[in-house]
Motif scaffolding. Sequence first.
Motif, PDB file in Angstrom:
ATOM      1  N   ARG A  59       0.828  -1.211   0.000  1.00 17.57           N
ATOM      2  CA  ARG A  59       0.000   0.000   0.000  1.00 17.57           C
ATOM      3  C   ARG A  59       0.862   1.260   0.000  1.00 17.57           C
ATOM      4  O   ARG A  59       0.588   2.220  -0.705  1.00 17.57           O
ATOM      5  N   PHE A  60       1.918   1.255   0.784  1.00 17.06           N
ATOM      6  CA  PHE A  60       2.805   2.423   0.845  1.00 17.06           C
ATOM      7  C   PHE A  60       3.484   2.669  -0.497  1.00 17.06           C
ATOM      8  O   PHE A  60       3.545   3.800  -0.976  1.00 17.06           O
ATOM      9  N   LEU A  70       6.431  10.507  -0.560  1.00 12.79           N
ATOM     10  CA  LEU A  70       6.191  10.297   0.870  1.00 12.79           C
ATOM     11  C   LEU A  70       6.467  11.590   1.642  1.00 12.79           C
ATOM     12  O   LEU A  70       5.677  12.004   2.501  1.00 12.79           O
ATOM     13  N   ALA A  71       7.574  12.251   1.310  1.00 10.63           N
ATOM     14  CA  ALA A  71       7.960  13.469   2.028  1.00 10.63           C
ATOM     15  C   ALA A  71       6.913  14.576   1.853  1.00 10.63           C
ATOM     16  O   ALA A  71       6.687  15.382   2.763  1.00 10.63           O
ATOM     17  N   ALA A  72       6.267  14.600   0.703  1.00  7.08           N
ATOM     18  CA  ALA A  72       5.310  15.676   0.408  1.00  7.08           C
ATOM     19  C   ALA A  72       3.908  15.392   0.967  1.00  7.08           C
ATOM     20  O   ALA A  72       3.046  16.274   0.968  1.00  7.08           O
ATOM     21  N   ALA A  73       3.677  14.201   1.421  1.00 10.00           N
ATOM     22  CA  ALA A  73       2.326  13.833   1.875  1.00 10.00           C
ATOM     23  C   ALA A  73       1.993  14.482   3.216  1.00 10.00           C
ATOM     24  O   ALA A  73       2.878  14.676   4.054  1.00 10.00           O
ATOM     25  N   PRO A  74       0.720  14.847   3.423  1.00  8.77           N
ATOM     26  CA  PRO A  74       0.333  15.377   4.742  1.00  8.77           C
ATOM     27  C   PRO A  74       0.463  14.280   5.816  1.00  8.77           C
ATOM     28  O   PRO A  74       0.197  13.107   5.517  1.00  8.77           O
ATOM     29  N   GLN A  77      -2.415  11.727   6.192  1.00  8.12           N
ATOM     30  CA  GLN A  77      -2.559  10.675   5.174  1.00  8.12           C
ATOM     31  C   GLN A  77      -1.598   9.504   5.465  1.00  8.12           C
ATOM     32  O   GLN A  77      -1.967   8.337   5.347  1.00  8.12           O
ATOM     33  N   VAL A  78      -0.376   9.858   5.882  1.00  8.72           N
ATOM     34  CA  VAL A  78       0.618   8.810   6.138  1.00  8.72           C
ATOM     35  C   VAL A  78       0.231   8.003   7.386  1.00  8.72           C
ATOM     36  O   VAL A  78       0.271   6.768   7.391  1.00  8.72           O
ATOM     37  N   PHE A  79      -0.202   8.718   8.427  1.00  7.52           N
ATOM     38  CA  PHE A  79      -0.604   8.011   9.657  1.00  7.52           C
ATOM     39  C   PHE A  79      -1.826   7.126   9.419  1.00  7.52           C
ATOM     40  O   PHE A  79      -1.957   6.052   9.997  1.00  7.52           O
ATOM     41  N   LYS A  80      -2.715   7.602   8.557  1.00  8.20           N
ATOM     42  CA  LYS A  80      -3.916   6.808   8.239  1.00  8.20           C
ATOM     43  C   LYS A  80      -3.501   5.502   7.561  1.00  8.20           C
ATOM     44  O   LYS A  80      -4.037   4.429   7.858  1.00  8.20           O
ATOM     45  N   LEU A  81      -2.513   5.596   6.676  1.00  2.00           N
ATOM     46  CA  LEU A  81      -2.040   4.412   5.958  1.00  2.00           C
ATOM     47  C   LEU A  81      -1.318   3.442   6.908  1.00  2.00           C
ATOM     48  O   LEU A  81      -1.298   2.237   6.701  1.00  2.00           O
ATOM     49  N   TRP A  82      -0.724   4.023   7.947  1.00  6.09           N
ATOM     50  CA  TRP A  82       0.023   3.210   8.937  1.00  6.09           C
ATOM     51  C   TRP A  82      -0.934   2.537   9.925  1.00  6.09           C
ATOM     52  O   TRP A  82      -0.581   1.576  10.606  1.00  6.09           O
ATOM     53  N   GLU A  83      -2.153   3.026  10.003  1.00  7.04           N
ATOM     54  CA  GLU A  83      -3.140   2.588  10.985  1.00  7.04           C
ATOM     55  C   GLU A  83      -3.205   1.066  11.113  1.00  7.04           C
ATOM     56  O   GLU A  83      -3.311   0.370  10.099  1.00  7.04           O
ATOM     57  N   GLY A  84      -3.112   0.586  12.337  1.00  8.32           N
ATOM     58  CA  GLY A  84      -3.196  -0.858  12.580  1.00  8.32           C
ATOM     59  C   GLY A  84      -1.829  -1.515  12.727  1.00  8.32           C
ATOM     60  O   GLY A  84      -1.722  -2.639  13.198  1.00  8.32           O
ATOM     61  N   LEU A  85      -0.774  -0.805  12.335  1.00  9.44           N
ATOM     62  CA  LEU A  85       0.575  -1.393  12.437  1.00  9.44           C
ATOM     63  C   LEU A  85       1.182  -1.205  13.824  1.00  9.44           C
ATOM     64  O   LEU A  85       2.100  -1.918  14.214  1.00  9.44           O
ATOM     65  N   GLY A  86       0.662  -0.225  14.570  1.00  6.07           N
ATOM     66  CA  GLY A  86       1.176   0.014  15.925  1.00  6.07           C
ATOM     67  C   GLY A  86       2.542   0.685  15.927  1.00  6.07           C
ATOM     68  O   GLY A  86       3.109   0.976  14.866  1.00  6.07           O
ATOM     69  N   TYR A  87       3.062   0.895  17.122  1.00 12.33           N
ATOM     70  CA  TYR A  87       4.374   1.558  17.292  1.00 12.33           C
ATOM     71  C   TYR A  87       4.482   2.774  16.358  1.00 12.33           C
ATOM     72  O   TYR A  87       5.296   2.793  15.434  1.00 12.33           O
ATOM     73  N   TYR A  88       3.643   3.750  16.633  1.00 10.25           N
ATOM     74  CA  TYR A  88       3.521   4.892  15.730  1.00 10.25           C
ATOM     75  C   TYR A  88       4.770   5.764  15.648  1.00 10.25           C
ATOM     76  O   TYR A  88       4.899   6.575  14.742  1.00 10.25           O
ATOM     77  N   SER A  89       5.697   5.581  16.605  1.00  6.13           N
ATOM     78  CA  SER A  89       6.935   6.370  16.508  1.00  6.13           C
ATOM     79  C   SER A  89       7.686   5.991  15.227  1.00  6.13           C
ATOM     80  O   SER A  89       8.403   6.799  14.652  1.00  6.13           O
ATOM     81  N   ARG A  90       7.486   4.759  14.757  1.00  8.19           N
ATOM     82  CA  ARG A  90       8.124   4.343  13.500  1.00  8.19           C
ATOM     83  C   ARG A  90       7.633   5.209  12.350  1.00  8.19           C
ATOM     84  O   ARG A  90       8.392   5.620  11.481  1.00  8.19           O
ATOM     85  N   CYS A  91       6.319   5.475  12.353  1.00  5.87           N
ATOM     86  CA  CYS A  91       5.727   6.262  11.270  1.00  5.87           C
ATOM     87  C   CYS A  91       6.222   7.711  11.333  1.00  5.87           C
ATOM     88  O   CYS A  91       6.552   8.329  10.320  1.00  5.87           O
ATOM     89  N   LYS A  92       6.316   8.208  12.566  1.00 13.17           N
ATOM     90  CA  LYS A  92       6.791   9.590  12.760  1.00 13.17           C
ATOM     91  C   LYS A  92       8.239   9.716  12.264  1.00 13.17           C
ATOM     92  O   LYS A  92       8.587  10.659  11.537  1.00 13.17           O
TER      93      LYS A  92
END
Length: 354
Positions: A59-60, A70-74, A77-92
Amino acid sequence: MHTDKGFSHQFTEALLQWNRTENHRQMPWKGEKDPYKIWLSEIILQQTRVEQGLKYYERFIKTFPTIQDLAAAPDQQVFKLWEGLGYYSRCKNLLEAARFIANDLQGVFPNQYEDILKLKGVGSYTAAAIASFAFNQPYAVLDGNVFRVLARIYDIEEPIDTTNGKKNFSRLAGLQLSREQPGIYNQAIMDFGATICKPFPECAACFFSDRCEAFLQGKQLLLPVKEKKIAVKERWFNYVVLQHKNVIAIKKRASRDIWQNLYEFPLIETSGPASLKEIHLQLEKGFGFSHHDVIFKKEIFETKQRLTHQVINFSFYQAETCEVKDIPGFIWVGWEELNHYPFPKTLQEYIINN
Ligand code: SF4
């Protein structure tokens, strides 16, 4: 442990041969040379199983085909795509690193191990994976699979979770690495650990079983060793077997502690071995007996019981009371009736022997 170079060379060669002919493990990022895609897959897999991470990776890549996308995305949108993967610091961290590369490095992914390691959220394992897979640089990956394989083929009992253990395994992983094909070797050893030398290994199907030190000694399930075992708690249970003529005071254990719903004698739990004086005092304070109400009859009886995460030290004191005293929660029953009540194993043994 083998220290000769020949042994490590033999394993590396045999592993590469196995990889060429028998390793059929498929993953979409295998053989990938684009550091962006390798980095993305490694970050997603940091705390996620391959089966779950796969669809997120796809999906990514579909939504953000390049690091600039990826860098230009709000953020949202990126966090929404990450949803369900957990450990959100990875996404940040992923977003922060993507924006750093897009803005400060003109969108060019760093191609040196040391520079890759500086990216937010990238540790030594991920940096070695990117440097070797994308740029064929000689950095050995060291993940759970590699620790397991090395500990077994060399029969290393040094714990893998200590500073020294990590350092020594890291040195060994570096020696074992194929200098000519570091990326292929790294992927191969991880595949080997994931499919053959698993926690319950398939030694009968293993190309190295005739030389694997652990297998030759039947120790493969004992390796690798970890130092940090689950702490075992030690407790001291002092039971006062209160008797008046032929009746004994017992009570049902109601707390969510061990042995819920089983019966026991009046219990005084202490933080270490207790003196008779202390038990007397606690009997007065906890159960309302005055000093003259109770006569301790017999020497104490001591024993130990091991449970999964606890060691219980038991002391039993036999004592005679001058009356059948009303103690909240307790009932008085005859010795011969005790076998109608369920007791923990050690108390049961005590009853049988007394
Ligand atoms: S023989 Fe067994 S323990 Fe040894 S490397 Fe092969 S699979 Fe692992």
